[in-house]
Design an enzyme around this catalytic site. Structure first.
Site, PDB file in Angstrom:
ATOM      1  N   LYS A   1       1.003  -1.338  -0.020  1.00  0.00           N
ATOM      2  CA  LYS A   1      -0.120   0.013  -0.001  1.00  0.00           C
ATOM      3  C   LYS A   1       0.913   1.332  -0.043  1.00  0.00           C
ATOM      4  O   LYS A   1       0.586   2.282  -0.771  1.00  0.00           O
ATOM      5  CB  LYS A   1      -1.014  -0.051   1.321  1.00  0.00           C
ATOM      6  CG  LYS A   1      -1.532   1.403   1.598  1.00  0.00           C
ATOM      7  CD  LYS A   1      -2.086   1.334   2.824  1.00  0.00           C
ATOM      8  CE  LYS A   1      -1.461   1.537   4.290  1.00  0.00           C
ATOM      9  NZ  LYS A   1      -1.219   3.188   4.379  1.00  0.00           N
ATOM     10  N   ASN A   2       1.913   1.336   0.753  1.00  0.00           N
ATOM     11  CA  ASN A   2       2.713   2.322   0.953  1.00  0.00           C
ATOM     12  C   ASN A   2       3.620   2.669  -0.355  1.00  0.00           C
ATOM     13  O   ASN A   2       4.307   3.779  -0.319  1.00  0.00           O
ATOM     14  CB  ASN A   2       3.477   2.579   2.194  1.00  0.00           C
ATOM     15  CG  ASN A   2       2.781   2.647   3.507  1.00  0.00           C
ATOM     16  OD1 ASN A   2       1.361   2.858   3.181  1.00  0.00           O
ATOM     17  ND2 ASN A   2       3.385   2.398   4.711  1.00  0.00           N
TER      18      ASN A   2
ATOM     19  N   ASP B   1       5.117   0.601  12.142  1.00  0.00           N
ATOM     20  CA  ASP B   1       4.114  -0.131  11.595  1.00  0.00           C
ATOM     21  C   ASP B   1       3.808  -1.519  12.106  1.00  0.00           C
ATOM     22  O   ASP B   1       2.922  -2.115  11.940  1.00  0.00           O
ATOM     23  CB  ASP B   1       3.912   0.027   9.979  1.00  0.00           C
ATOM     24  CG  ASP B   1       3.506   1.315   9.717  1.00  0.00           C
ATOM     25  OD1 ASP B   1       3.249   2.183  10.518  1.00  0.00           O
ATOM     26  OD2 ASP B   1       3.856   1.639   8.428  1.00  0.00           O
TER      27      ASP B   1
ATOM     28  N   CYS C   1      -3.736  13.224  13.126  1.00  0.00           N
ATOM     29  CA  CYS C   1      -4.256  11.920  13.004  1.00  0.00           C
ATOM     30  C   CYS C   1      -4.265  11.093  14.105  1.00  0.00           C
ATOM     31  O   CYS C   1      -3.584  11.685  15.100  1.00  0.00           O
ATOM     32  CB  CYS C   1      -3.842  10.891  11.748  1.00  0.00           C
ATOM     33  SG  CYS C   1      -2.585  10.324  11.924  1.00  0.00           S
TER      34      CYS C   1
ATOM     35  N   ARG D   1       1.527  14.591  13.210  1.00  0.00           N
ATOM     36  CA  ARG D   1       2.162  14.288  11.886  1.00  0.00           C
ATOM     37  C   ARG D   1       2.088  15.704  10.899  1.00  0.00           C
ATOM     38  O   ARG D   1       1.100  15.843   9.938  1.00  0.00           O
ATOM     39  CB  ARG D   1       1.442  13.369  11.148  1.00  0.00           C
ATOM     40  CG  ARG D   1       1.507  11.955  11.891  1.00  0.00           C
ATOM     41  CD  ARG D   1       0.613  10.914  11.324  1.00  0.00           C
ATOM     42  NE  ARG D   1       1.157  10.217  10.193  1.00  0.00           N
ATOM     43  CZ  ARG D   1       0.733   9.212   9.643  1.00  0.00           C
ATOM     44  NH1 ARG D   1      -0.361   8.393   9.843  1.00  0.00           N
ATOM     45  NH2 ARG D   1       1.631   8.488   8.891  1.00  0.00           N
TER      46      ARG D   1
ATOM     47  N   ARG E   1      -8.205  -0.168   5.135  1.00  0.00           N
ATOM     48  CA  ARG E   1      -7.406   0.801   4.719  1.00  0.00           C
ATOM     49  C   ARG E   1      -6.124   0.205   4.286  1.00  0.00           C
ATOM     50  O   ARG E   1      -5.535   0.802   3.227  1.00  0.00           O
ATOM     51  CB  ARG E   1      -6.819   2.068   5.747  1.00  0.00           C
ATOM     52  CG  ARG E   1      -8.221   2.986   6.243  1.00  0.00           C
ATOM     53  CD  ARG E   1      -7.548   4.049   6.931  1.00  0.00           C
ATOM     54  NE  ARG E   1      -6.530   4.676   6.360  1.00  0.00           N
ATOM     55  CZ  ARG E   1      -5.985   5.792   6.726  1.00  0.00           C
ATOM     56  NH1 ARG E   1      -6.105   6.284   7.882  1.00  0.00           N
ATOM     57  NH2 ARG E   1      -4.791   6.261   5.949  1.00  0.00           N
TER      58      ARG E   1
HETATM   59  C1  UD1 Z   1       4.810   6.871   6.379  1.00  0.00           C
HETATM   60  C2  UD1 Z   1       4.002   5.486   6.222  1.00  0.00           C
HETATM   61  C3  UD1 Z   1       3.451   5.164   7.404  1.00  0.00           C
HETATM   62  C4  UD1 Z   1       4.623   5.012   8.506  1.00  0.00           C
HETATM   63  C5  UD1 Z   1       5.297   6.066   8.576  1.00  0.00           C
HETATM   64  C6  UD1 Z   1       6.814   5.707   9.231  1.00  0.00           C
HETATM   65  C7  UD1 Z   1       2.814   5.677   3.799  1.00  0.00           C
HETATM   66  C8  UD1 Z   1       1.608   6.202   3.159  1.00  0.00           C
HETATM   67  N1  UD1 Z   1       2.745   5.896   5.254  1.00  0.00           N
HETATM   68  O1  UD1 Z   1       4.060   7.942   6.810  1.00  0.00           O
HETATM   69  O2  UD1 Z   1       2.556   3.901   7.423  1.00  0.00           O
HETATM   70  O3  UD1 Z   1       3.932   4.525   9.779  1.00  0.00           O
HETATM   71  O4  UD1 Z   1       5.909   6.251   7.186  1.00  0.00           O
HETATM   72  O5  UD1 Z   1       7.406   4.804   8.612  1.00  0.00           O
HETATM   73  O6  UD1 Z   1       3.898   5.645   3.509  1.00  0.00           O
HETATM   74  N2  UD1 Z   1       7.154  14.638  10.279  1.00  0.00           N
HETATM   75  C9  UD1 Z   1       7.472  15.850  10.472  1.00  0.00           C
HETATM   76  N3  UD1 Z   1       7.321  16.659   9.326  1.00  0.00           N
HETATM   77  C10 UD1 Z   1       7.058  16.376   8.316  1.00  0.00           C
HETATM   78  C11 UD1 Z   1       6.966  14.907   8.321  1.00  0.00           C
HETATM   79  C12 UD1 Z   1       7.144  13.960   9.070  1.00  0.00           C
HETATM   80  O7  UD1 Z   1       7.663  16.322  11.808  1.00  0.00           O
HETATM   81  O8  UD1 Z   1       6.945  17.196   7.474  1.00  0.00           O
HETATM   82  C13 UD1 Z   1       7.297  13.721  11.483  1.00  0.00           C
HETATM   83  C14 UD1 Z   1       5.935  12.823  11.600  1.00  0.00           C
HETATM   84  O9  UD1 Z   1       5.165  13.548  12.466  1.00  0.00           O
HETATM   85  C15 UD1 Z   1       6.616  11.481  12.211  1.00  0.00           C
HETATM   86  C16 UD1 Z   1       7.708  11.428  11.694  1.00  0.00           C
HETATM   87  O10 UD1 Z   1       8.321  12.556  10.957  1.00  0.00           O
HETATM   88  O11 UD1 Z   1       6.861  11.528  13.603  1.00  0.00           O
HETATM   89  C17 UD1 Z   1       8.066  10.270  10.436  1.00  0.00           C
HETATM   90  O12 UD1 Z   1       6.779  10.553   9.515  1.00  0.00           O
HETATM   91  P1  UD1 Z   1       6.864  10.243   8.071  1.00  0.00           P
HETATM   92  O13 UD1 Z   1       8.138   9.336   7.650  1.00  0.00           O
HETATM   93  O14 UD1 Z   1       6.654  11.366   7.028  1.00  0.00           O
HETATM   94  O15 UD1 Z   1       5.437   9.417   7.913  1.00  0.00           O
HETATM   95  P2  UD1 Z   1       4.332   9.330   6.744  1.00  0.00           P
HETATM   96  O16 UD1 Z   1       5.334   9.545   5.469  1.00  0.00           O
HETATM   97  O17 UD1 Z   1       3.466  10.331   6.994  1.00  0.00           O
END
Ligand code: UD1
Length: 417
Positions: free
Chosen positions: A22-23, A304, A116, A121, A396
């Site tokens: 999915k990711n 995850d 969320c 996030r 999901r």
């Molecule tokens: C992706 C995955 C999710 C997984 C996560 C971490 C998808 C669709 N989802 O989520 O299943 O749990 O990676 O492996 O691929 N952060 C910031 N600022 C930003 C971006 C992120 O502070 O601009 C923080 C987030 O709040 C979180 C951490 O960085 O605490 C990691 O987030 P991120 O790696 O971006 O996760 P997602 O891409 O949302």
């Protein structure tokens, strides 16, 4: 509303086939905005998040046909450049359309995803990196409004690795002028898979899968045909199911190399895993030793898989500390597992699991995608009947979970109340 009923205690055997990730499917579907030519993706999982991004892409002008093998998509003309709140709030990955819209049309208006259940996030790193490439961004009434004649390559250092941020920049920088270098980039296999697709489309990306990625911008991208990699979290979830109730359960169509941290951990507690060619075979043991873990960016133990591992620890002898370092609020499954008889206390970013405990079936509430998976696993090992409410969280990200577990011998059904 649909619920899940599980009659616990049944052994699992035979073969569970893992679907596409999915990711990886989500950013790769977003990549279809980068070209007018057809993009064919196979091994696309039939999960609700994929349906959500398809709805958003159709809204933007991409024609998508789905058949049993995957999706064929083609952008005919942009219908608009706005990703509305309704489609972004239900799935944060929708935010990834901002970069592609901006490089193709010069503007985008995309709803901020907001927090969320598992944490705040934010998308601040996406925004500052796009600004470094020359995007003009402002936030108005909950929407990010982006404008740029053309993006220019730049050196971007993420303050901490972000999977979505890395993918977003790869999408946008592929059509920027000049070279972009991403440092402290996310190393997840899904990032590398997106680079494979983009390179097939004509992008010039090197280093994806490591912490430094170089993207040499090109003036246009074309069509491609790509098979999405297997879902390592789905595979890991079934691996834990096998550790709990497996009788030579085979997890087929997976890439064990992507799951090394989880496999090592499950072996360390005493499970016997036989690796095959793209498969893993596992049988349950009654003799597990508790072991601590902490979540880390790839190749560390994935956040995850944290909830599912916690369910496994309820069956191990001793005390395990499970520390969450990626998201601030990812322990919502703990009270539900405790309602089923687990003994878990939360101490800041750690959960302390004391085992073994015989779990008993109960009515429980799914709170997010992976929390739901931990409750399904608890239901498989519990005595009696477990009913899981708010099944849409599970839908999901898990394709045909009831059918897959049912075929392996679990007593599990969906029902409406
Ligand atoms: C992706 C995955 C999710 C997984 C996560 C971490 C998808 C669709 N989802 O989520 O299943 O749990 O990676 O492996 O691929 N952060 C910031 N600022 C930003 C971006 C992120 O502070 O601009 C923080 C987030 O709040 C979180 C951490 O960085 O605490 C990691 O987030 P991120 O790696 O971006 O996760 P997602 O891409 O949302």
């Amino acid at each position: 509303m649909e619920k899940l009923r599980i009659q616990g205690g049944h052994m699992l055997s035979g073969k569970v086939r893992v679907g596409g990730a999915k990711n990886a499917a989500l950013p790769e579907l977003a990549a279809t905005l980068l070209t007018d030519e057809p993009v064919r993706l196979t091994n696309v999982p039939a999960v609700r998040d994929v349906a959500t991004i398809i709805r958003l892409l159709e809204h933007l002008g991409v024609q998508i046909e789905r058949d049993a093998n995957g999706t064929h998509s083609r952008l005919c003309a942009f219908n608009g450049t706005e990703a509305p709140y309704d489609l972004v709030k239900t799935m944060r990955a929708s935010f990834l359309v901002l970069g592609p819209l901006l490089v193709r049309t010069g503007r985008a208006r995309v709803s901020l995803p907001g927090g969320c259940a598992i944490g705040a996030r934010p998308v601040d790193q996406h925004l500052s990196a796009l600004t470094q490439l020359g995007a003009n961004l402002r936030v108005e009434k909950g929407y990010v409004i982006a404008e740029a004649q053309r993006l220019n390559g730049s050196e971007v250092t993420f303050s901490s690795p972000t999977v979505g941020g890395t993918e977003h920049l790869m999408l946008a920088a592929s059509l920027a002028q000049g070279t972009t270098v991403l440092r402290n980039a996310a190393c997840e296999p899904e990032v590398a898979d997106l680079a494979i697709l983009l390179n097939l489309m004509g992008a010039r990306i090197e280093g994806a899968g490591s912490d430094t990625i170089e993207i040499r911008g090109v003036s246009e991208l074309g069509g491609a045909d790509h098979k999405i990699l297997p879902d390592r979290i789905e595979a890991g979830t079934y691996l834990v199911a096998g550790a709990l109730k497996g009788d030579r359960l085979e997890i087929a169509n997976c890439r064990p190399a992507h799951l090394e941290a989880v496999i090592n951990k499950v072996q360390e507690i005493g499970a016997n895993i036989e690796p095959g060619d793209g498969s893993l075979c596992i049988s349950a043991s009654t003799d597990y030793r508790a072991s601590n873990t902490r979540t880390e960016p790839h190749p560390g133990f994935p956040t995850d898989m944290q909830a599912q591992y916690m369910t496994l620890m309820t069956q191990a002898v001793g005390t395990a500390t499970v520390t969450e370092t990626i998201f601030e609020n990812r322990f919502m499954h703990v009270p539900e597992l405790n309602r089923m008889g687990a003994d878990i206390t939360i101490d800041g970013h750690s959960a302390i699991v004391r085992g073994p405990r015989q779990l008993g079936g109960a009515r429980v509430m799914a709170t997010d995608l992976r929390a739901s998976a931990s409750l399904v696993l608890a239901g498989l090992v519990a005595e009696g009947e477990t009913i899981i409410d708010r099944l849409y969280h599970l839908d999901r990200g898990y394709e045909s979970l009831v059918e897959k577990l049912g075929a392996a011998g679990a007593k599990v059904e969906r029902f409406r109340e």
